[in-house]
Design a protein around this motif. Structure first.
Motif, PDB file in Angstrom:
ATOM      1  N   MET A   1       2.918   8.335   0.330  1.00 24.20           N
ATOM      2  CA  MET A   1       1.604   8.029  -0.255  1.00 24.20           C
ATOM      3  C   MET A   1       1.134   9.135  -1.203  1.00 24.20           C
ATOM      4  O   MET A   1      -0.014   9.555  -1.136  1.00 24.20           O
ATOM      5  CB  MET A   1       0.553   7.860   0.871  1.00 24.20           C
ATOM      6  CG  MET A   1       0.866   6.765   1.836  1.00 24.20           C
ATOM      7  SD  MET A   1       0.638   5.156   1.132  1.00 24.20           S
ATOM      8  CE  MET A   1      -1.072   5.259   0.677  1.00 24.20           C
TER       9      MET A   1
ATOM     10  N   LEU B   1      -0.708   8.542  -6.157  1.00 21.86           N
ATOM     11  CA  LEU B   1      -1.226   7.165  -6.268  1.00 21.86           C
ATOM     12  C   LEU B   1      -1.984   6.973  -7.578  1.00 21.86           C
ATOM     13  O   LEU B   1      -2.010   5.880  -8.128  1.00 21.86           O
ATOM     14  CB  LEU B   1      -2.166   6.880  -5.086  1.00 21.86           C
ATOM     15  CG  LEU B   1      -1.528   7.038  -3.702  1.00 21.86           C
ATOM     16  CD1 LEU B   1      -2.530   6.696  -2.634  1.00 21.86           C
ATOM     17  CD2 LEU B   1      -0.309   6.159  -3.595  1.00 21.86           C
ATOM     18  N   CYS B   2      -2.592   8.068  -8.094  1.00 20.66           N
ATOM     19  CA  CYS B   2      -3.420   7.891  -9.305  1.00 20.66           C
ATOM     20  C   CYS B   2      -2.551   7.298 -10.408  1.00 20.66           C
ATOM     21  O   CYS B   2      -2.896   6.284 -11.003  1.00 20.66           O
ATOM     22  CB  CYS B   2      -3.965   9.248  -9.754  1.00 20.66           C
ATOM     23  SG  CYS B   2      -4.757  10.132  -8.413  1.00 20.66           S
TER      24      CYS B   2
ATOM     25  N   LEU C   1      -1.201   3.504  -9.686  1.00 27.32           N
ATOM     26  CA  LEU C   1      -2.082   2.345  -9.876  1.00 27.32           C
ATOM     27  C   LEU C   1      -2.460   2.197 -11.346  1.00 27.32           C
ATOM     28  O   LEU C   1      -2.668   1.104 -11.834  1.00 27.32           O
ATOM     29  CB  LEU C   1      -3.346   2.508  -9.036  1.00 27.32           C
ATOM     30  CG  LEU C   1      -3.137   2.527  -7.520  1.00 27.32           C
ATOM     31  CD1 LEU C   1      -4.459   2.726  -6.823  1.00 27.32           C
ATOM     32  CD2 LEU C   1      -2.516   1.219  -7.072  1.00 27.32           C
TER      33      LEU C   1
ATOM     34  N   PRO D   1      -8.189  -3.414 -12.920  1.00 30.02           N
ATOM     35  CA  PRO D   1      -8.092  -2.449 -11.805  1.00 30.02           C
ATOM     36  C   PRO D   1      -8.009  -3.079 -10.420  1.00 30.02           C
ATOM     37  O   PRO D   1      -7.125  -2.691  -9.640  1.00 30.02           O
ATOM     38  CB  PRO D   1      -9.359  -1.615 -11.972  1.00 30.02           C
ATOM     39  CG  PRO D   1      -9.753  -1.746 -13.395  1.00 30.02           C
ATOM     40  CD  PRO D   1      -9.238  -3.057 -13.871  1.00 30.02           C
ATOM     41  N   PRO D   2      -8.847  -4.046 -10.049  1.00 32.39           N
ATOM     42  CA  PRO D   2      -8.751  -4.529  -8.653  1.00 32.39           C
ATOM     43  C   PRO D   2      -7.346  -5.040  -8.336  1.00 32.39           C
ATOM     44  O   PRO D   2      -6.846  -4.850  -7.220  1.00 32.39           O
ATOM     45  CB  PRO D   2      -9.769  -5.665  -8.608  1.00 32.39           C
ATOM     46  CG  PRO D   2     -10.674  -5.465  -9.754  1.00 32.39           C
ATOM     47  CD  PRO D   2      -9.899  -4.755 -10.807  1.00 32.39           C
TER      48      PRO D   2
ATOM     49  N   ALA E   1      -4.592  -3.886  -9.221  1.00 29.78           N
ATOM     50  CA  ALA E   1      -3.691  -2.783  -8.850  1.00 29.78           C
ATOM     51  C   ALA E   1      -3.850  -2.463  -7.373  1.00 29.78           C
ATOM     52  O   ALA E   1      -2.874  -2.395  -6.614  1.00 29.78           O
ATOM     53  CB  ALA E   1      -4.033  -1.552  -9.695  1.00 29.78           C
ATOM     54  N   PHE E   2      -5.092  -2.340  -6.932  1.00 27.65           N
ATOM     55  CA  PHE E   2      -5.329  -2.021  -5.504  1.00 27.65           C
ATOM     56  C   PHE E   2      -4.692  -3.086  -4.627  1.00 27.65           C
ATOM     57  O   PHE E   2      -3.910  -2.794  -3.710  1.00 27.65           O
ATOM     58  CB  PHE E   2      -6.836  -1.987  -5.222  1.00 27.65           C
ATOM     59  CG  PHE E   2      -7.507  -0.692  -5.597  1.00 27.65           C
ATOM     60  CD1 PHE E   2      -8.326  -0.615  -6.712  1.00 27.65           C
ATOM     61  CD2 PHE E   2      -7.313   0.433  -4.833  1.00 27.65           C
ATOM     62  CE1 PHE E   2      -8.948   0.579  -7.050  1.00 27.65           C
ATOM     63  CE2 PHE E   2      -7.925   1.632  -5.167  1.00 27.65           C
ATOM     64  CZ  PHE E   2      -8.745   1.700  -6.281  1.00 27.65           C
ATOM     65  N   LEU E   3      -5.014  -4.350  -4.935  1.00 23.44           N
ATOM     66  CA  LEU E   3      -4.554  -5.426  -4.030  1.00 23.44           C
ATOM     67  C   LEU E   3      -3.028  -5.475  -3.999  1.00 23.44           C
ATOM     68  O   LEU E   3      -2.413  -5.487  -2.929  1.00 23.44           O
ATOM     69  CB  LEU E   3      -5.134  -6.764  -4.516  1.00 23.44           C
ATOM     70  CG  LEU E   3      -6.664  -6.875  -4.401  1.00 23.44           C
ATOM     71  CD1 LEU E   3      -7.164  -8.157  -5.046  1.00 23.44           C
ATOM     72  CD2 LEU E   3      -7.082  -6.811  -2.936  1.00 23.44           C
TER      73      LEU E   3
ATOM     74  N   PHE F   1      -0.800  -3.229  -4.682  1.00 25.07           N
ATOM     75  CA  PHE F   1      -0.167  -2.079  -4.025  1.00 25.07           C
ATOM     76  C   PHE F   1      -0.396  -2.148  -2.515  1.00 25.07           C
ATOM     77  O   PHE F   1       0.531  -1.908  -1.722  1.00 25.07           O
ATOM     78  CB  PHE F   1      -0.756  -0.774  -4.585  1.00 25.07           C
ATOM     79  CG  PHE F   1      -0.034   0.438  -4.090  1.00 25.07           C
ATOM     80  CD1 PHE F   1      -0.722   1.453  -3.462  1.00 25.07           C
ATOM     81  CD2 PHE F   1       1.338   0.538  -4.213  1.00 25.07           C
ATOM     82  CE1 PHE F   1      -0.053   2.566  -2.991  1.00 25.07           C
ATOM     83  CE2 PHE F   1       2.017   1.652  -3.744  1.00 25.07           C
ATOM     84  CZ  PHE F   1       1.315   2.668  -3.130  1.00 25.07           C
ATOM     85  N   GLY F   2      -1.601  -2.591  -2.105  1.00 26.11           N
ATOM     86  CA  GLY F   2      -1.858  -2.709  -0.662  1.00 26.11           C
ATOM     87  C   GLY F   2      -0.892  -3.688  -0.035  1.00 26.11           C
ATOM     88  O   GLY F   2      -0.242  -3.396   0.985  1.00 26.11           O
ATOM     89  N   LEU F   3      -0.736  -4.848  -0.677  1.00 25.57           N
ATOM     90  CA  LEU F   3       0.152  -5.874  -0.104  1.00 25.57           C
ATOM     91  C   LEU F   3       1.590  -5.379  -0.096  1.00 25.57           C
ATOM     92  O   LEU F   3       2.323  -5.515   0.908  1.00 25.57           O
ATOM     93  CB  LEU F   3       0.013  -7.175  -0.911  1.00 25.57           C
ATOM     94  CG  LEU F   3      -1.383  -7.837  -0.822  1.00 25.57           C
ATOM     95  CD1 LEU F   3      -1.505  -8.988  -1.795  1.00 25.57           C
ATOM     96  CD2 LEU F   3      -1.662  -8.281   0.608  1.00 25.57           C
TER      97      LEU F   3
ATOM     98  N   LEU G   1       2.663  -2.369   0.033  1.00 18.14           N
ATOM     99  CA  LEU G   1       2.815  -1.319   1.059  1.00 18.14           C
ATOM    100  C   LEU G   1       2.966  -1.984   2.431  1.00 18.14           C
ATOM    101  O   LEU G   1       3.854  -1.643   3.216  1.00 18.14           O
ATOM    102  CB  LEU G   1       1.566  -0.441   1.025  1.00 18.14           C
ATOM    103  CG  LEU G   1       1.737   1.011   1.486  1.00 18.14           C
ATOM    104  CD1 LEU G   1       2.830   1.695   0.692  1.00 18.14           C
ATOM    105  CD2 LEU G   1       0.438   1.751   1.323  1.00 18.14           C
ATOM    106  N   GLY G   2       2.121  -2.989   2.657  1.00 12.39           N
ATOM    107  CA  GLY G   2       2.220  -3.698   3.949  1.00 12.39           C
ATOM    108  C   GLY G   2       3.595  -4.308   4.099  1.00 12.39           C
ATOM    109  O   GLY G   2       4.250  -4.199   5.149  1.00 12.39           O
ATOM    110  N   LEU G   3       4.106  -4.895   3.000  1.00 16.03           N
ATOM    111  CA  LEU G   3       5.428  -5.535   3.042  1.00 16.03           C
ATOM    112  C   LEU G   3       6.490  -4.500   3.406  1.00 16.03           C
ATOM    113  O   LEU G   3       7.300  -4.697   4.322  1.00 16.03           O
ATOM    114  CB  LEU G   3       5.727  -6.141   1.663  1.00 16.03           C
ATOM    115  CG  LEU G   3       6.970  -7.039   1.586  1.00 16.03           C
ATOM    116  CD1 LEU G   3       6.729  -8.308   2.389  1.00 16.03           C
ATOM    117  CD2 LEU G   3       7.295  -7.373   0.131  1.00 16.03           C
TER     118      LEU G   3
END
Lengths: 222, 251, 304, 205
Positions: free
Chosen positions: D24, D27-28, D31, D178-179, D181-183, D185-187, D189-191
């Protein structure tokens, strides 16, 4: 492993010679000086290349905004010189970057580079004007950060092509629902603010610089 | 009057509209790493705002007087050896990144020592964040924005002065604190929800961050509307009626 | 020529900057030199360094600083035990007298059967989550029984028995983790001036009628204890014991108050007395569960 | 644990200790630049250049480091190499430099590089440091490309400029914003967590 935290060198007072700040920092000093020299070298080596990259980026657009020579005979190259034109209107002085394009020293047209506030952030445009500065020859969007897919359409040819051929005397209006004529511009569906922003920039530039360019054109042309 | 509007627009822009985390993506590492508890997050936010203001002040002065292509100090010194015309060619803007990061690292070290000495309680609460801040993108980003407003603008009137730079730093920091505290609040509640195991920790934080970014995206265009609303009608009246209201050039 | 001036200028600029910042940092390092007491470093070495929180402080360095600066008793470190206490005492030049042990007291006495208006709760089985939900049980003050304290305790010294958190004082070291973990803050640390001390086993501040509506055993704030013994002071229908004035040998009227209390909310807590041990004499001993030492008190692992 | 050798460092950098998905870090940049593949690959290349040079330089002078000036020295070296990279990019790949804009200088405070300097370069020889740098930057570029591919295909229907999804497919504009990118990357990462959990589960069973 998280980066180790920079611990404070609370050296106990008895280590005298180590305490002299400069002695401890000699490596920082040396590195700073060496890197300063290295970067200055890089600057002198790459500086000019970057400068003309920047200049070409705008100048490469200028020929597209200048009307083709009416007589095909003159195949001379376009010379472009740039100057800053400060204009004070309504209590605010704005500086415009004017590119004067001439073909074997006969004025071929003007290109004005100007930036204004768009929907999200700055929009920078190149506005092409005919030699007598009475007809808009074209518009090019250099830099914009509008919402991709909607506002970003102002940079695409179909929309900005509407400006070509419009008279420069009357301020342009943005209308919705198509069927633009005379001095009207069709707004992009769903991005009226961006379309209106660009038109405002064009109108403001025309109002500020048109008469100055016209007088220059009058003077220069034989 | 327009100077005040400028300040307001910069402040509003930095805090809400172009929030450092949700719009520019800077400062994500602490945003994910440190936002487990609200008081930790608030401590981090204050530390970032404090150091960002110092860094902004140093970087503005350095850029304005030394690093800018036409910086007065450099011209004056270069003038000793070169005739003024070629002296204008001397430009130290390449040093800007080094100077900024050097200033940030040194000011963080200085602030840490200062807090340790005079505010031990304050140091104990958020002193631990200070070394982390040197590697925080938000502070360098603030310096870069200030630089781009000083160097990138060719119209001398539109260049930022120290006041505008500090306003950007302070409100950028407050925007950062706001975002990280909201996130910490949500994540404290998240502890009590059963998140599917692969999504525990950072992934769920990122997804929540995405939703927050969408909410913050609602602010786009507010400063543009505010500017046209706030532009004093007097300016419009003088201009010939046909000419549209001439808004101040972009902040 | 301009090249040399540029290089010269940038080198001098960087040089001046480096000298300026190193000098400032060097001066700051000396001027802001915090007089770190060398004894703190010595104490930190003496302590095991597991940052387990058994002493009630966040980490060993915190405890060492407390020992040196705030004259904290030297025998708090549980993991280190007696050897560590002597080492600290040697550094500090104090004799290692055992100080007053602080132990948790659970201010609730209602088992599941005693609690009224209980609603079926299928949410997250933790006290923290149940505490957010309205109406899990009638009494909004008392123990929820989902075992946050049990999970927080590293010494396996507190268990939820029949819905109520009960402290096993033979194992308890008084680190306070359960007190911190309880979302309703009904576990407080009390100084045990003797093996067994008196305590108030309720924390409901409502009036008597409301208490009876939600709990069969809750304290109704009748103030009998306050009238019988000056040790108790009743505030918002809830008695509290002034532990400083508490002296274990002359408890005359306190014991009478305990007997006269209609709801029997004043109880004796502490290590099991001889009578309790005798009562359990014939039961088979459960197999010994060795506590697993989780070293980090706070598991926010920050990785970058 | 024994200090890993050059080969181990290299392999570990790519997947097992991938700087973005596992540690982690950085990240800047991840994204910000992954709204299209070209800028993601350019950012990866820039980080590769800077990381290799910085690790090499730091590992060469690692014996001279004083404890409390360590961070200042690291940032100075990294800042120099980032400025060089920025100028090279501006000179030879001007459109990319304009597209990436402020995010090239942000490599200086990119946690990956300072972390690698701390963990590996300040302790081990130049060869291991360079191997580690190569491994980490390849891992970083892989992560960027994976994120950028998802966002560009869904956001604009193009992949490296070629149209992948039919024009009729409505572009998910959110993905480029931008949103998104967050979503994403979150998904993702979960995967990756789920995949590694599966694999760990299989090894135990």
């Amino acid at each position: 492993m998280p980066p180790a935290v920079a611990t404070i060198d609370t050296a106990s007072p008895n280590r005298s010679w180590r305490d002299n700040a400069l002695l401890q920092g000699w490596l920082v000093l040396l590195l700073a000086i060496v890197f300063g020299a290295l970067l200055a070298g890089v600057q002198t080596a790459l500086g000019p290349a970057i400068a003309d990259n920047k200049r070409n980026e705008t100048l490469s657009r200028v020929p597209q905004l200048i009307p083709p020579p009416d007589t095909a005979a003159t195949s001379a190259q376009l010379e472009v010189d740039t100057r800053m034109l400060p204009v004070s209107s309504g209590g605010r002085t704005a500086v415009y970057r004017i590119h004067r394009a001439s073909r074997d020293d006969e004025l071929a047209g003007w290109v004005v580079q100007v930036a204004g506030q768009g929907y999200a952030d700055r929009i920078e445009v190149l506005l092409g004007l005919s030699p007598a500065a009475d007809v808009i020859t074209g518009l090019f969007v250099l830099d914009q950060k509008e919402t991709p897919g909607l506002g970003a359409k102002i940079a695409e040819a179909p929309w900005r092509g509407q400006f070509a051929g419009k008279p420069a005397a009357l301020p342009l209006e943005v209308i919705k629902g198509g069927g633009a004529s005379g001095n009207q511009i069709d707004a992009i569906t769903g991005a009226t603010i961006s379309s209106r922003a660009v038109t405002d920039i064009v109108n403001r530039t025309l109002a500020d610089v048109r008469d100055q360019l016209a007088t220059d054109a009058g003077k220069a042309a034989p | 009057m327009t100077y005040l509007i400028d300040i307001l627009l910069i402040a509003l822009g930095a805090a809400l509209i172009n929030n450092f985390i949700f719009y520019y993506f800077v400062g994500i590492c602490p945003f994910i790493g440190v936002s487990r508890r609200v008081e930790m997050a608030f401590g981090m936010g204050c530390a970032v705002t404090f150091v960002m203001t110092i860094a902004a002040a140093i970087s503005w002065t350095m850029t304005r007087f030394v690093l800018m292509p036409g910086a007065p100090l450099t011209q004056w010194i270069a003038g000793w050896w070169l005739d003024p015309q070629t002296a204008a060619g001397v430009d130290l803007s390449i040093l800007s990144y080094i100077v900024y990061i050097f200033a940030i690292a040194a000011s963080v070290q200085f602030v840490e020592m200062y807090l340790r000495r005079f505010f031990p309680l304050l140091y104990r609460s958020f002193g631990v964040f200070l070394p982390l801040i040197t590697t925080n993108c938000a502070i360098l980003f603030a310096c870069l924005t200030i630089m781009s407003r000083l160097v990138g603008v060719d119209d001398p009137a539109a260049r930022w002065d120290l006041g505008q730079a500090l306003v950007l730093a302070i409100f950028g920091g407050l925007g950062f604190t706001l975002a990280i505290v909201i996130m910490a609040g949500i994540r404290e509640e998240l502890e009590a929800c059963d998140v599917p195991t692969p999504f525990r920790g950072a992934p769920i934080a990122l997804i929540v961050g995405g939703i927050l970014a969408m909410a913050f995206m609602g602010f786009t265009g507010v400063d543009n509307g505010l500017k046209t609303a706030l532009t004093p009608p007097a300016v419009v009246a003088q201009a010939p009626p046909t000419e549209p209201p001439s808004g101040a050039p972009t902040p | 020529m301009i090249i040399w001036v540029t290089i010269g200028l940038s080198v001098t600029a960087m040089g001046i900057l480096a000298v300026f910042f190193t000098a400032v940092l060097g001066w700051a390092n000396r001027a802001f030199h915090v007089p770190v007491d060398p004894r703190i470093e010595a104490c930190v070495e003496a302590l095991p360094g597991a940052n387990c929180g058994g002493c009630g402080f966040v980490g060993c360095r915190e405890y060492a600083a407390a020992v040196v600066c705030d004259a904290e008793p030297v025998d708090r470190c549980v993991v280190g035990g007696q050897a560590c206490a002597e080492a600290l005492a040697a550094i500090m030049g104090v004799d290692p007298t055992p100080s007053l042990p602080y132990r948790p007291v659970v201010h609730c006495g209602a088992h599941t059967a005693d609690r009224l208006l209980r609603a079926p709760y299928h949410g997250e089985p933790t006290c923290a989550a149940a505490n957010l939900v309205n109406g899990v049980q009638g009494c909004t003050y008392g123990c929820l029984g989902f075992g946050d304290c049990q999970r927080a305790c590293q010494f396996d010294a507190i268990h939820v028995i029949d819905g109520l958190a009960t402290v096993d004082y033979t194992r308890c070291v008084g680190c306070g983790a359960c007190a911190r973990a309880c979302p309703r803050n009904i576990i407080t640390m009390a100084p045990f001036k003797a093996e067994r001390i008196l305590a108030v086993a309720c924390s409901n501040k409502d009036s008597g009628k409301d208490v009876q509506r939600v709990c069969k055993v809750g304290c109704i704030g009748c103030k009998t204890c306050q009238r019988t013994c000056s040790l108790f002071t009743v505030k918002d229908n809830l008695p509290s014991i002034d532990y400083d004035a508490y002296c274990p040998d002359d408890l005359g009227d306190a014991i009478r108050a305990m007997e006269k209390c209609p709801r029997h909310r004043i109880v004796v807590v502490g290590k099991p007395s001889a009578k309790d041990l005798a009562a359990l004499g014939d039961e088979a001993l459960p197999d010994v569960v060795t506590p697993d030492f989780k070293t980090t008190v706070d598991d926010t692992e920050w990785r970058g | 644990m024994s200090t890993p050798s050059a080969g181990q460092r290299f392999i570990r950098g790519i997947l097992p200790e991938n700087p973005v998905y596992r540690q982690m870090l950085g990240l800047c940049a991840t994204l910000a630049v992954t709204n299209n593949l070209k800028s993601a690959v350019t950012m990866g290349a820039a980080v590769l250049f800077v990381l290799v040079c910085a690790n090499l330089m730091v590992s060469l002078i690692r014996h001279l480091l004083t404890p409390h000036l360590r961070i200042v020295i690291f940032t100075l070296t990294i800042a120099t190499f980032v400025t060089v990279a920025d100028r090279l990019l501006a000179a030879f790949l001007y459109p990319m430099s304009k597209a990436l804009g402020p995010y090239i200088p942000l490599i200086i405070v990119n946690c990956i590089i300072i972390c690698r300097c701390e963990v590996c370069a300040a302790k081990q020889g130049p060869l291991t440091a360079v191997a580690d740098a190569l491994g980490q930057s390849i891992g970083f570029t892989l992560a960027l490309v994976s994120l950028a591919a998802v966002r560009e295909i869904l956001g604009t229907g193009m992949w490296f400029g070629f149209r992948v999804l039919p024009a009729a497919w409505p572009d998910w504009v959110i993905m480029v914003l931008p949103p998104g990118a967050f979503l994403t990357f979150g998904l993702l990462l979960g995967l990756t967590n789920w995949i590694s959990a599966q694999r760990a589960g299989k090894e135990e069973a």
